[in-house]
Scaffold this motif. Structure first.
Motif, short mmCIF file in Angstrom:
data_model
loop_
_atom_site.label_atom_id
_atom_site.label_comp_id
_atom_site.label_asym_id
_atom_site.label_seq_id
_atom_site.Cartn_x
_atom_site.Cartn_y
_atom_site.Cartn_z
N SER A 189 0.83 -1.20 0.00
CA SER A 189 0.00 0.00 0.00
C SER A 189 0.87 1.26 0.00
N PRO A 190 1.71 1.42 -1.02
CA PRO A 190 2.65 2.54 -1.03
C PRO A 190 1.98 3.91 -1.10
N ASP A 191 0.78 3.99 -1.63
CA ASP A 191 0.09 5.29 -1.69
C ASP A 191 -0.45 5.71 -0.32
N GLN A 192 -0.74 4.76 0.54
CA GLN A 192 -1.26 5.06 1.87
C GLN A 192 -0.13 5.09 2.91
N LEU A 193 0.77 4.14 2.81
CA LEU A 193 1.90 4.07 3.74
C LEU A 193 3.13 4.69 3.07
N THR A 194 3.06 5.98 2.90
CA THR A 194 4.15 6.69 2.25
C THR A 194 5.36 6.75 3.17
N ASP A 195 6.49 7.11 2.61
CA ASP A 195 7.69 7.31 3.43
C ASP A 195 7.43 8.36 4.50
N LYS A 196 6.66 9.38 4.15
CA LYS A 196 6.35 10.45 5.10
C LYS A 196 5.52 9.91 6.27
N VAL A 197 4.49 9.13 5.98
CA VAL A 197 3.65 8.56 7.03
C VAL A 197 4.49 7.66 7.94
N LEU A 198 5.33 6.83 7.34
CA LEU A 198 6.16 5.95 8.16
C LEU A 198 7.17 6.74 8.98
N ALA A 199 7.74 7.80 8.41
CA ALA A 199 8.70 8.63 9.15
C ALA A 199 8.02 9.31 10.34
N GLU A 200 6.82 9.83 10.14
CA GLU A 200 6.09 10.48 11.23
C GLU A 200 5.71 9.46 12.31
N THR A 201 5.30 8.29 11.88
CA THR A 201 4.97 7.23 12.82
C THR A 201 6.21 6.81 13.60
N ASP A 202 7.31 6.64 12.89
CA ASP A 202 8.56 6.24 13.52
C ASP A 202 9.03 7.27 14.55
N ALA A 203 8.89 8.55 14.21
CA ALA A 203 9.30 9.61 15.14
C ALA A 203 8.46 9.57 16.42
N ASP A 204 7.16 9.34 16.29
CA ASP A 204 6.31 9.25 17.48
C ASP A 204 6.60 7.98 18.28
#
Length: 113
Positions: A83-98
């Motif tokens: 699901s690359p359109d939903q789980l973008t690098d940005k979404v994963l980076a923000e999730t990872d930071a939190d």
């Protein structure tokens, strides 16, 4: 379209379960010292209420999807390919930071027999 439905659709999970394992096997959060979208299994994140809340914040609906248990042994990074359109690098980076801000919840030892 709900991210959880796309990520955890039966066909996607069936493919994911038969796909080759990632080059680096997921580690436990305790051994890594922090939670990570790349190395912490989804099941570990779901078992920690604070980490589960972070996932729900960034990927609404995923934690409540009835099929999420099928992805417990995978990481969020592992399922990004489905699901690359939903789980973008940005979404994963923000999730990872939190996730990195959270104390790692100790894994409960199995009861002695």
């Amino acid at each position: 379209m709900a991210v959880a439905a796309l990520l955890l659709a039966p066909a996607t999970l069936a493919h994911a379960q038969t796909a080759k394992a990632p080059a680096a096997a997921p580690t436990t959060a305790a051994s890594a010292g922090r939670y990570s979208v790349a190395t912490t299994e989804i099941g570990t994140l779901l078992d920690d209420p604070a980490a589960k809340a972070v996932i729900e914040k960034h990927i609404p609906g995923m934690t409540t999807n009835e099929q999420v248990d099928m992805a417990r042994a995978m990481t969020l990074k592992d399922i990004q390919q489905y699901s690359p359109d939903q789980l973008t690098d940005k979404v994963l980076a923000e999730t990872d930071a939190d996730l990195a801000k959270l104390p790692v919840k100790p894994v409960a030892a199995a009861p002695a027999k």
